[in-house]
Each structure stands twice: as C-alpha cells, then as structure tokens.
Scaffold this motif. Structure first.
Motif, PDB file in Angstrom:
ATOM      1  N   HIS A 186      58.646 -78.722 -35.805  1.00  0.00           N
ATOM      2  CA  HIS A 186      58.700 -80.093 -35.270  1.00  0.00           C
ATOM      3  C   HIS A 186      57.322 -80.743 -35.223  1.00  0.00           C
ATOM      4  O   HIS A 186      57.154 -81.892 -35.678  1.00  0.00           O
ATOM      5  CB  HIS A 186      59.314 -80.055 -33.876  1.00  0.00           C
ATOM      6  N   TYR A 187      56.325 -80.034 -34.681  1.00  0.00           N
ATOM      7  CA  TYR A 187      55.021 -80.665 -34.462  1.00  0.00           C
ATOM      8  C   TYR A 187      54.049 -80.494 -35.635  1.00  0.00           C
ATOM      9  O   TYR A 187      53.033 -81.189 -35.679  1.00  0.00           O
ATOM     10  CB  TYR A 187      54.382 -80.097 -33.182  1.00  0.00           C
ATOM     11  N   ARG A 188      54.337 -79.610 -36.547  1.00  0.00           N
ATOM     12  CA  ARG A 188      53.396 -79.361 -37.639  1.00  0.00           C
ATOM     13  C   ARG A 188      53.893 -79.857 -39.004  1.00  0.00           C
ATOM     14  O   ARG A 188      53.081 -80.135 -39.887  1.00  0.00           O
ATOM     15  CB  ARG A 188      53.122 -77.859 -37.747  1.00  0.00           C
ATOM     16  N   TYR A 189      55.213 -79.978 -39.180  1.00  0.00           N
ATOM     17  CA  TYR A 189      55.725 -80.257 -40.524  1.00  0.00           C
ATOM     18  C   TYR A 189      56.627 -81.484 -40.587  1.00  0.00           C
ATOM     19  O   TYR A 189      57.195 -81.767 -41.632  1.00  0.00           O
ATOM     20  CB  TYR A 189      56.473 -79.027 -41.060  1.00  0.00           C
ATOM     21  N   SER A 190      56.751 -82.213 -39.476  1.00  0.00           N
ATOM     22  CA  SER A 190      57.549 -83.436 -39.474  1.00  0.00           C
ATOM     23  C   SER A 190      56.648 -84.647 -39.657  1.00  0.00           C
ATOM     24  O   SER A 190      55.589 -84.736 -39.023  1.00  0.00           O
ATOM     25  CB  SER A 190      58.325 -83.570 -38.150  1.00  0.00           C
ATOM     26  N   LYS A 191      57.075 -85.582 -40.480  1.00  0.00           N
ATOM     27  CA  LYS A 191      56.269 -86.785 -40.709  1.00  0.00           C
ATOM     28  C   LYS A 191      56.125 -87.611 -39.432  1.00  0.00           C
ATOM     29  O   LYS A 191      55.120 -88.304 -39.248  1.00  0.00           O
ATOM     30  CB  LYS A 191      56.908 -87.629 -41.808  1.00  0.00           C
ATOM     31  N   SER A 192      57.100 -87.530 -38.549  1.00  0.00           N
ATOM     32  CA  SER A 192      57.025 -88.303 -37.300  1.00  0.00           C
ATOM     33  C   SER A 192      55.908 -87.791 -36.393  1.00  0.00           C
ATOM     34  O   SER A 192      55.514 -88.484 -35.454  1.00  0.00           O
ATOM     35  CB  SER A 192      58.364 -88.232 -36.562  1.00  0.00           C
ATOM     36  N   ASN A 193      55.414 -86.586 -36.664  1.00  0.00           N
ATOM     37  CA  ASN A 193      54.314 -86.018 -35.880  1.00  0.00           C
ATOM     38  C   ASN A 193      53.114 -85.718 -36.768  1.00  0.00           C
ATOM     39  O   ASN A 193      52.388 -84.752 -36.543  1.00  0.00           O
ATOM     40  CB  ASN A 193      54.780 -84.728 -35.186  1.00  0.00           C
ATOM     41  N   ARG A 194      52.895 -86.544 -37.770  1.00  0.00           N
ATOM     42  CA  ARG A 194      51.879 -86.248 -38.775  1.00  0.00           C
ATOM     43  C   ARG A 194      50.466 -86.141 -38.196  1.00  0.00           C
ATOM     44  O   ARG A 194      49.606 -85.458 -38.762  1.00  0.00           O
ATOM     45  CB  ARG A 194      51.898 -87.315 -39.877  1.00  0.00           C
ATOM     46  N   ASP A 195      50.215 -86.796 -37.059  1.00  0.00           N
ATOM     47  CA  ASP A 195      48.879 -86.733 -36.456  1.00  0.00           C
ATOM     48  C   ASP A 195      48.742 -85.625 -35.414  1.00  0.00           C
ATOM     49  O   ASP A 195      47.625 -85.301 -35.000  1.00  0.00           O
ATOM     50  CB  ASP A 195      48.530 -88.080 -35.798  1.00  0.00           C
ATOM     51  N   SER A 196      49.862 -85.048 -34.999  1.00  0.00           N
ATOM     52  CA  SER A 196      49.805 -84.098 -33.893  1.00  0.00           C
ATOM     53  C   SER A 196      49.115 -82.791 -34.278  1.00  0.00           C
ATOM     54  O   SER A 196      48.598 -82.081 -33.411  1.00  0.00           O
ATOM     55  CB  SER A 196      51.212 -83.796 -33.376  1.00  0.00           C
ATOM     56  N   TYR A 197      49.088 -82.442 -35.577  1.00  0.00           N
ATOM     57  CA  TYR A 197      48.471 -81.180 -35.976  1.00  0.00           C
ATOM     58  C   TYR A 197      46.990 -81.152 -35.597  1.00  0.00           C
ATOM     59  O   TYR A 197      46.406 -80.084 -35.420  1.00  0.00           O
ATOM     60  CB  TYR A 197      48.648 -80.950 -37.482  1.00  0.00           C
ATOM     61  N   GLN A 198      46.375 -82.319 -35.488  1.00  0.00           N
ATOM     62  CA  GLN A 198      44.958 -82.367 -35.119  1.00  0.00           C
ATOM     63  C   GLN A 198      44.742 -82.031 -33.639  1.00  0.00           C
ATOM     64  O   GLN A 198      43.709 -81.473 -33.279  1.00  0.00           O
ATOM     65  CB  GLN A 198      44.403 -83.763 -35.387  1.00  0.00           C
ATOM     66  N   TRP A 199      45.727 -82.378 -32.815  1.00  0.00           N
ATOM     67  CA  TRP A 199      45.519 -82.306 -31.372  1.00  0.00           C
ATOM     68  C   TRP A 199      46.177 -81.099 -30.715  1.00  0.00           C
ATOM     69  O   TRP A 199      45.693 -80.617 -29.690  1.00  0.00           O
ATOM     70  CB  TRP A 199      46.056 -83.586 -30.713  1.00  0.00           C
ATOM     71  N   ILE A 200      47.279 -80.616 -31.254  1.00  0.00           N
ATOM     72  CA  ILE A 200      47.980 -79.472 -30.654  1.00  0.00           C
ATOM     73  C   ILE A 200      47.407 -78.183 -31.231  1.00  0.00           C
ATOM     74  O   ILE A 200      47.447 -77.962 -32.440  1.00  0.00           O
ATOM     75  CB  ILE A 200      49.496 -79.551 -30.904  1.00  0.00           C
ATOM     76  N   TYR A 201      46.877 -77.327 -30.359  1.00  0.00           N
ATOM     77  CA  TYR A 201      46.249 -76.089 -30.837  1.00  0.00           C
ATOM     78  C   TYR A 201      47.130 -74.866 -30.662  1.00  0.00           C
ATOM     79  O   TYR A 201      46.778 -73.765 -31.089  1.00  0.00           O
ATOM     80  CB  TYR A 201      44.902 -75.864 -30.149  1.00  0.00           C
ATOM     81  N   GLY A 202      48.311 -75.019 -30.030  1.00  0.00           N
ATOM     82  CA  GLY A 202      49.187 -73.867 -29.866  1.00  0.00           C
ATOM     83  C   GLY A 202      50.412 -74.189 -29.036  1.00  0.00           C
ATOM     84  O   GLY A 202      50.576 -75.306 -28.530  1.00  0.00           O
ATOM     85  N   ILE A 203      51.279 -73.185 -28.915  1.00  0.00           N
ATOM     86  CA  ILE A 203      52.513 -73.307 -28.151  1.00  0.00           C
ATOM     87  C   ILE A 203      52.549 -72.179 -27.129  1.00  0.00           C
ATOM     88  O   ILE A 203      52.435 -70.997 -27.485  1.00  0.00           O
ATOM     89  CB  ILE A 203      53.767 -73.198 -29.061  1.00  0.00           C
TER      90      ILE A 203
END
Length: 526
Positions: A186-203
């Motif tokens: 959801h947060y790494r491979y969805s276009k709707s969250n395309r910017d989140s990979y920069q800010w989320i460092y883990g789960i």
C-alpha cells in the motif's frame, strides 16, 4: 488431451480475449499448477499464487491498485532473529514465527547468536527447521552488545528488500506477515502513495502503551486520546517518529542511510573532542549513550521520517515483548511492571474489519505523532526538522528527492574562539582523566594445555624390567582432578560485564521504576 492441458488451452484463449495484467491461482503441486505458471510466463502476466488456507487473510487485495499487486513477487522480506542465551524465550519466538501465515511467499530466516550464546541455544538453533525459505546461522566471536547485534544483523540487497528484526524475547501474531505485506504494497507500490516512500521508514508490529522519550520519564500513552479529538476515525493507524525495537520491519533506503549516519556519528565520538553537536531537544534519549535507537531518533527527527503503527482495539498487536530477565532487566521488582509492555496478539483475523473503511488510509490521511506523542501535520513536522537542522549542521538541508544520503546532517560548524577555548578545556579534562590510575578488576591467567599419550601396557613392561632402569611411568590419577577444565564462554560473563554491553535504553527503563509503577496501576484499573 488430458484435463490440465485442455484447461490451460481454454485459459490461454480467455487471456488473449481479456488481456488481464495479473493471474491469481491456488498454490499447489499439480500438473495444473505448472500449466498455469507456463501460461502466465508466455503472456507476461504477474502471478499471485496463494495457499488455499491463506485466501481468507488477503481480503484486502481488492483495496490495492493493479500496479501495487504487480509488485507482489518483487518484494523480498527477510526475518532476522537476534539471540544470546535465552533458549526458552527463543523457542517461544520460533514457535510463533513457525505457525504464522506467509501467503505462499519465500521468506528467508537469519539467526544471529551472540558470542556468549549457551550450548542449549546453539543446539536448538541448529535443529530448528524452517520450511518457508533458507535458514542461515551467524555467531559472533567477540561480544559486542545490542547496538552492533541489531545494526549489523541485516543490510538490504536492493530497494525491494525489507528486514524484520526480532529479538528473542519477542512473540509474534500468526498474522504479522500479512500486516507487513499489506502495508508495504500500500505505502510503497501504490501510485496514490508515491511520495510516502520518502517519509515512511518502517512498519511497527507493536502497539506501545507508554511514551518513553518524555524528559520526566515514561508516561501512559493511548494514541486515541489525540486522534479522536482530531476527528480521525477509531482504530486509525498512525505515523510516529519513534522507532520500534520490539518487532518491526525496516525499509531499505532508510536503513542504508542510517548505517552511513551511525558510522559517521560513532567515528566522530572518538575524536577528542567530537566536532558534531547533533542532539534532539527535550528527548530522554539524550541520556542514552550505547543505544542504537538514540541515533536513529536523531536521524528521523532531522528528516521528519515516520513509522506506521497499528491501532487496534485494546492495543491488539502483531508482536509483543515479554521483557525477559537477563541482559536487559536485572531487578526482580521490574517483574510487576511487565503489564505495561505486554500487549495482546491478534489471533483471529480482524485486520480488515477493524480498519476505518476496511482499508489502510493513504499517506495524506495518515495521522502523525511526533517523538512525544503530539499530533501534528507532516508538513509541520518537516518544518520543525528543517529549523532544527540549521542548529546542528552547517550544510544546507537536502530536498526530499535527494534524500537517503546523511552527509548534509554531518557538517560541523567552523571553529570559533569560544569553541577553541572549549576544546582546550575539554582536552585538559581528558588528560586529567587519562592520568588516573587504572585498577584491574578482573584478570584471567593464561592456561596452556599439554596433551600426553599414555600407553598402559608399555608402562607395565617397564615396571617388570629388572635392569634397574627407572620406575613406573604411571601418573598420579588423583592429580588429574587438578587439571584445568575447558572454558565455556557462555559462562564467563558476569552481571558487570553484561551491563558493560547493555543497551542503556533498558538501563533507563529500570531506573524509571516509579513511572512504570504508575503506568501499571493505570492499566490495571482501566
């Protein structure tokens, strides 16, 4: 023509007509399975192969866009277990990961043993059977403590490689991998969250019940106290700057950046005096000197990074910490405070039913909490980080698309006259400390082993010889009791030496006894 071939031919015609992008099918060893696999490859389809028993745990698949699902097999998640000499705890962890659902994925397991791992632990680790991927064993030959044990346990091979780091006093829910897979897709491979990979460092797998970074000590924490007044739906997952060490998956770009950051920080600390002045204002982590989380907190505060945390009913989580007595917890009285750390594990799959709108929120709708549990927008969090950056580093802060290189955080300010005087004073202090007499606390005398071959028959022959040449060579058997015994490194460490390598985040936990007592009473009365 057999049934499998005929079915594959019909499916091939259907694929040509519909032109799908993903093929779902049941994972099983049969001629039909191989026919479907061949069909997918010939039409360049992404495939998702699920064990029939796991289908009930992926009801969130319709919530994901096609581009995310196409990355299903691209994701590589490694399990990393860190253990010392707690075989009972380790067996509980192994039992929990062995009974978890892995959605048909290949998951590799690496087990890292400390130098002092006892014989039972070593035997248990060797005999443990892992059927979901490869099992690798690592054993340290020099005790290093928790910081290198954690940081050196995993390093990503590429940007699709993720590390789940588990200490041996952790226990996981059978659904922990499901939670991880859903979040990553959801947060790494969805276009709707395309910017989140920069800010989320883990789960995170764990739901904390207290805040550990308040200057005055730990206090009780319920995220909904801040989220519900902010008009977020109940059970909304949230982003927090605090890194979780009690069960979490870390993302590759951020972990590599942290490796570079920590290497530079530790090298600078060896300088006399250090040139960097990186710190986090009003954070209890500033009291820690040996904790890897201290430095990770520095980095995420200056980067405005966050970790996604679960927020289910009654703190239901995908991991819990049993805080075993041993290296971390020394005081018997701490046993009564464990209620503030142990949380219930999700056993029945209510993941989708508890999430707002039965799906994970997008990054833009994800509530954010800072290091002290305060609700704020991510934009504000980034502004705070940018302003603080100017106080601890002389370099210009990198823009988001230039991230994952920590060099802009590691620029010392030019020396001034006041700084020079401070350095001279510090150097004088260091010399005075060096002139102090060093007392030897422990000394181990060198032991040399000599192997002697003894032939009993030959000795008897010599004893019966009347030529007068020498007496019996039979050694005194009673003297053998005084021979040195082999040393077992697992038994050589003492409480003092354990504390020498102990993560001082845990020392701080022990010292924070009164706060723990208050939290425990509040939880018991709730």
């Amino acid at each position: 023509m057999d049934v499998a071939t005929r079915t594959a031919l019909l499916l091939s015609r259907l694929v040509q007509a519909l032109r799908p992008r993903i093929l779902f099918h049941i994972q099983e060893k049969s001629p039909m399975f191989h026919s479907l696999d061949t069909l997918a490859k010939s039409h360049h389809l992404s495939t998702i192969q699920l064990p029939i028993s796991d289908i009930q745990h992926v009801l969130w698949i319709p919530n994901l866009p096609v581009e995310a699902l196409q990355s299903w097999n691209q994701i590589n998640i490694d399990l990393v277990v860190i253990t010392d000499r707690r075989p009972h705890s380790l067996s509980r962890l192994f039992n929990s990961i062995g009974h978890s659902n892995y959605l048909g994925d290949k998951v590799d397991l690496t087990i890292h043993m400390e130098q002092s791992a006892d014989r039972v632990t070593r035997m248990f680790v060797n005999s443990f059977s892992w059927n979901h991927g490869t099992k690798q064993l690592r054993h340290r030959i020099r005790k290093g403590g928790l910081m290198p044990a954690i940081i050196e346990s995993w390093y990503p091979s590429d940007n699709d490689n993720y590390g789940v780091i588990l200490e041996d006093d952790i226990e996981v829910s059978p659904l922990f991998y499901t939670w991880i897979k859903y979040n990553i897709l959801h947060y790494r491979y969805s276009k709707s969250n395309r910017d989140s990979y920069q800010w989320i460092y883990g789960i995170s797998l764990y739901s904390p019940r207290n805040l550990e970074l308040m200057p005055e000590g730990r206090i009780e924490f319920d995220p909904n106290d801040n989220l519900l007044p902010g008009n977020f739906p109940p059970r909304t997952p949230y982003g927090s700057q605090v890194p979780c060490s009690w069960g979490a998956v870390y993302f590759p770009e951020h972990w590599r950046e942290f490796h570079q950051y920590l290497t530079s920080r530790l090298l600078d600390l060896q300088a006399k005096p250090p040139r960097l002045n990186i710190h986090v204002p009003n954070s209890r982590s500033e009291r820690w000197k040996k904790s890897w989380k201290k430095y990770f907190i520095e980095m995420v505060y200056l980067r405005a990074y966050v970790m996604v945390y679960p927020n289910f009913q009654d703190f239901e989580s995908f991991s819990t910490n049993h805080l075993e007595f041993g290296t971390h917890i020394k005081h018997d009285r701490a046993q009564t405070a464990l209620d503030s750390f142990v949380v219930p594990l999700m056993q029945r799959d209510t993941l989708i039913s508890q999430l707002p709108d039965h799906q994970l929120p997008t990054f833009e709708k994800l509530p954010m909490l800072d290091l002290w549990g305060r609700l704020m927008s991510h934009e504000t969090m980034d502004t705070v980080a940018s302003e603080w950056h100017q106080k601890v580093s002389a370099c210009t802060r990198r823009r988001p698309h230039e991230r994952f290189n920590p060099q802009d955080l590691l620029c010392p300010f030019p020396l001034t006259n006041s700084n020079s005087q401070s350095i001279e004073t510090s150097s004088t202090t260091i010399k005075k400390k060096q002139n102090k007499t060093v007392l030897t606390r422990h000394m181990l005398e060198h032991v040399e082993y000599v192997t002697v071959h003894y032939d009993e028959q030959q000795d008897q022959d010599r004893g019966n010889d009347n030529s007068g040449g020498g007496g019996s060579l039979v050694p005194d058997m009673n003297a053998w009791d005084d021979m040195p015994e082999p040393l077992d490194v697992a038994t050589m460490t003492t409480s003092a030496s354990d504390h020498e390598y102990e993560d001082d985040e845990y020392k701080d936990l022990e010292e924070n006894w009164e706060s723990l007592q208050k939290i425990t009473k509040l939880i018991s009365s709730a």
